[in-house]
Design a protein around this motif. Structure first.
Motif, PDB file in Angstrom:
ATOM      1  N   GLU A  80      -1.330   9.972 -89.135  1.00  0.00           N
ATOM      2  CA  GLU A  80      -0.763  11.307 -88.972  1.00  0.00           C
ATOM      3  C   GLU A  80      -0.346  11.491 -87.530  1.00  0.00           C
ATOM      4  O   GLU A  80      -1.030  11.031 -86.623  1.00  0.00           O
ATOM      5  N   VAL A  81       0.771  12.175 -87.349  1.00  0.00           N
ATOM      6  CA  VAL A  81       1.174  12.585 -86.008  1.00  0.00           C
ATOM      7  C   VAL A  81       1.225  14.108 -85.991  1.00  0.00           C
ATOM      8  O   VAL A  81       1.923  14.713 -86.799  1.00  0.00           O
ATOM      9  N   HIS A  82       0.450  14.711 -85.098  1.00  0.00           N
ATOM     10  CA  HIS A  82       0.398  16.173 -84.980  1.00  0.00           C
ATOM     11  C   HIS A  82       1.286  16.588 -83.815  1.00  0.00           C
ATOM     12  O   HIS A  82       1.189  16.004 -82.732  1.00  0.00           O
ATOM     13  N   ASP A  83       2.133  17.562 -84.040  1.00  0.00           N
ATOM     14  CA  ASP A  83       2.945  18.070 -82.934  1.00  0.00           C
ATOM     15  C   ASP A  83       2.950  19.597 -82.979  1.00  0.00           C
ATOM     16  O   ASP A  83       2.550  20.192 -83.972  1.00  0.00           O
ATOM     17  N   PRO A  84       3.403  20.222 -81.873  1.00  0.00           N
ATOM     18  CA  PRO A  84       3.283  21.679 -81.781  1.00  0.00           C
ATOM     19  C   PRO A  84       4.398  22.465 -82.470  1.00  0.00           C
ATOM     20  O   PRO A  84       4.404  23.690 -82.392  1.00  0.00           O
ATOM     21  N   ASP A  85       5.324  21.787 -83.147  1.00  0.00           N
ATOM     22  CA  ASP A  85       6.447  22.489 -83.768  1.00  0.00           C
ATOM     23  C   ASP A  85       6.152  22.725 -85.252  1.00  0.00           C
ATOM     24  O   ASP A  85       6.014  21.772 -86.003  1.00  0.00           O
ATOM     25  N   PRO A  86       6.060  23.978 -85.690  1.00  0.00           N
ATOM     26  CA  PRO A  86       5.707  24.225 -87.090  1.00  0.00           C
ATOM     27  C   PRO A  86       6.812  23.895 -88.095  1.00  0.00           C
ATOM     28  O   PRO A  86       6.537  23.767 -89.282  1.00  0.00           O
ATOM     29  N   SER A  87       8.071  23.757 -87.651  1.00  0.00           N
ATOM     30  CA  SER A  87       9.119  23.542 -88.652  1.00  0.00           C
ATOM     31  C   SER A  87       9.023  22.124 -89.220  1.00  0.00           C
ATOM     32  O   SER A  87       8.805  21.169 -88.480  1.00  0.00           O
ATOM     33  N   PRO A  88       9.174  22.002 -90.539  1.00  0.00           N
ATOM     34  CA  PRO A  88       8.962  20.697 -91.180  1.00  0.00           C
ATOM     35  C   PRO A  88      10.059  19.706 -90.819  1.00  0.00           C
ATOM     36  O   PRO A  88      11.176  20.102 -90.487  1.00  0.00           O
ATOM     37  N   PRO A  89       9.749  18.413 -90.880  1.00  0.00           N
ATOM     38  CA  PRO A  89      10.764  17.396 -90.608  1.00  0.00           C
ATOM     39  C   PRO A  89      11.810  17.408 -91.718  1.00  0.00           C
ATOM     40  O   PRO A  89      11.463  17.399 -92.890  1.00  0.00           O
ATOM     41  N   ALA A  90      13.066  17.413 -91.347  1.00  0.00           N
ATOM     42  CA  ALA A  90      14.130  17.661 -92.316  1.00  0.00           C
ATOM     43  C   ALA A  90      14.191  16.629 -93.431  1.00  0.00           C
ATOM     44  O   ALA A  90      14.299  16.975 -94.597  1.00  0.00           O
ATOM     45  N   HIS A 122       4.160  16.185 -95.036  1.00  0.00           N
ATOM     46  CA  HIS A 122       3.815  16.948 -93.840  1.00  0.00           C
ATOM     47  C   HIS A 122       3.050  18.174 -94.281  1.00  0.00           C
ATOM     48  O   HIS A 122       3.122  18.588 -95.438  1.00  0.00           O
ATOM     49  N   ARG A 123       2.286  18.724 -93.366  1.00  0.00           N
ATOM     50  CA  ARG A 123       1.530  19.935 -93.675  1.00  0.00           C
ATOM     51  C   ARG A 123       1.426  20.757 -92.409  1.00  0.00           C
ATOM     52  O   ARG A 123       1.432  20.195 -91.304  1.00  0.00           O
ATOM     53  N   PRO A 124       1.350  22.077 -92.556  1.00  0.00           N
ATOM     54  CA  PRO A 124       1.178  22.907 -91.364  1.00  0.00           C
ATOM     55  C   PRO A 124      -0.237  22.751 -90.825  1.00  0.00           C
ATOM     56  O   PRO A 124      -1.172  22.515 -91.580  1.00  0.00           O
ATOM     57  N   THR A 125      -0.374  22.860 -89.510  1.00  0.00           N
ATOM     58  CA  THR A 125      -1.701  22.867 -88.889  1.00  0.00           C
ATOM     59  C   THR A 125      -1.806  24.158 -88.087  1.00  0.00           C
ATOM     60  O   THR A 125      -0.817  24.876 -87.920  1.00  0.00           O
ATOM     61  N   VAL A 131       2.663  15.278 -89.591  1.00  0.00           N
ATOM     62  CA  VAL A 131       3.498  14.449 -90.462  1.00  0.00           C
ATOM     63  C   VAL A 131       2.711  13.162 -90.696  1.00  0.00           C
ATOM     64  O   VAL A 131       2.154  12.597 -89.762  1.00  0.00           O
ATOM     65  N   TRP A 132       2.661  12.718 -91.941  1.00  0.00           N
ATOM     66  CA  TRP A 132       1.786  11.582 -92.243  1.00  0.00           C
ATOM     67  C   TRP A 132       2.444  10.609 -93.208  1.00  0.00           C
ATOM     68  O   TRP A 132       3.393  10.934 -93.913  1.00  0.00           O
ATOM     69  N   PHE A 133       1.920   9.401 -93.209  1.00  0.00           N
ATOM     70  CA  PHE A 133       2.274   8.428 -94.252  1.00  0.00           C
ATOM     71  C   PHE A 133       1.033   7.621 -94.603  1.00  0.00           C
ATOM     72  O   PHE A 133       0.090   7.546 -93.828  1.00  0.00           O
ATOM     73  N   ARG A 134       1.062   7.032 -95.774  1.00  0.00           N
ATOM     74  CA  ARG A 134      -0.020   6.152 -96.227  1.00  0.00           C
ATOM     75  C   ARG A 134       0.548   4.793 -96.561  1.00  0.00           C
ATOM     76  O   ARG A 134       1.646   4.691 -97.098  1.00  0.00           O
TER      77      ARG A 134
END
Length: 145
Positions: A80-90, A122-125, A131-134
């Motif tokens: 997971e990569v956490h960033d401070p922007d709440p808008s989801p990756p397009a 992705h999920r809000p924090t 944003v994550w992948f498995r």
């Protein structure tokens, strides 16, 4: 500094909000997988982590550090990569309304992640988004030696 919690297979690292974060994140994921002799495909994990981190650095403003969380599970790994922007990756979860243009720099990384990961999203924090992948674990007999 050593944390003796029962789940040694989880790392959480703050990364600088700059391009320098990308090689650091790659090395971290490579080391995490190697250290536990984990069977997920390290090359793919590194590649996708680099894309997520580069994306977070490029598309979020400010100097807030981004955070990399690596979890190694018996069935695979989740990054997971956490960033401070709440808008989801397009491009990550949007249905393909139009065919993606592979020559457009910005969309390529997320398409790659969708193509190569077993699942992603992705999920809000509280502070922005994650944003994550498995990636699945590869059975031992299929691994190149």
């Amino acid at each position: 500094m050593h944390d003796h919690s029962p789940a040694p297979a989880s790392w959480r690292i703050a990364l600088p909000h700059s391009a320098a974060a990308v090689p650091v994140a790659r090395a971290l994921v490579r080391n995490a997988l190697a250290e536990l002799e984990h069977t997920a495909d390290g090359d793919t994990a590194e590649l996708l982590t680099a894309e997520l981190v580069a994306n977070a650095v490029e598309h979020t403003s400010g100097r807030t550090p981004i955070e990399l969380v690596v979890e190694l599970l018996p069935t695979g790994c989740q990054v997971e990569v956490h960033d401070p922007d709440p808008s989801p990756p397009a491009d990550l979860t949007r249905p393909d309304v139009e065919p993606p243009d592979p020559w457009r720099e910005d969309g390529r990384g997320l398409l790659l992640i969708r193509a190569l990961s077993s699942s992603c999203g992705h999920r809000p924090t509280g502070a922005g988004k994650a944003v994550w992948f498995r990636l699945p674990a590869v059975p031992a007999q299929r691994r190149p030696h």
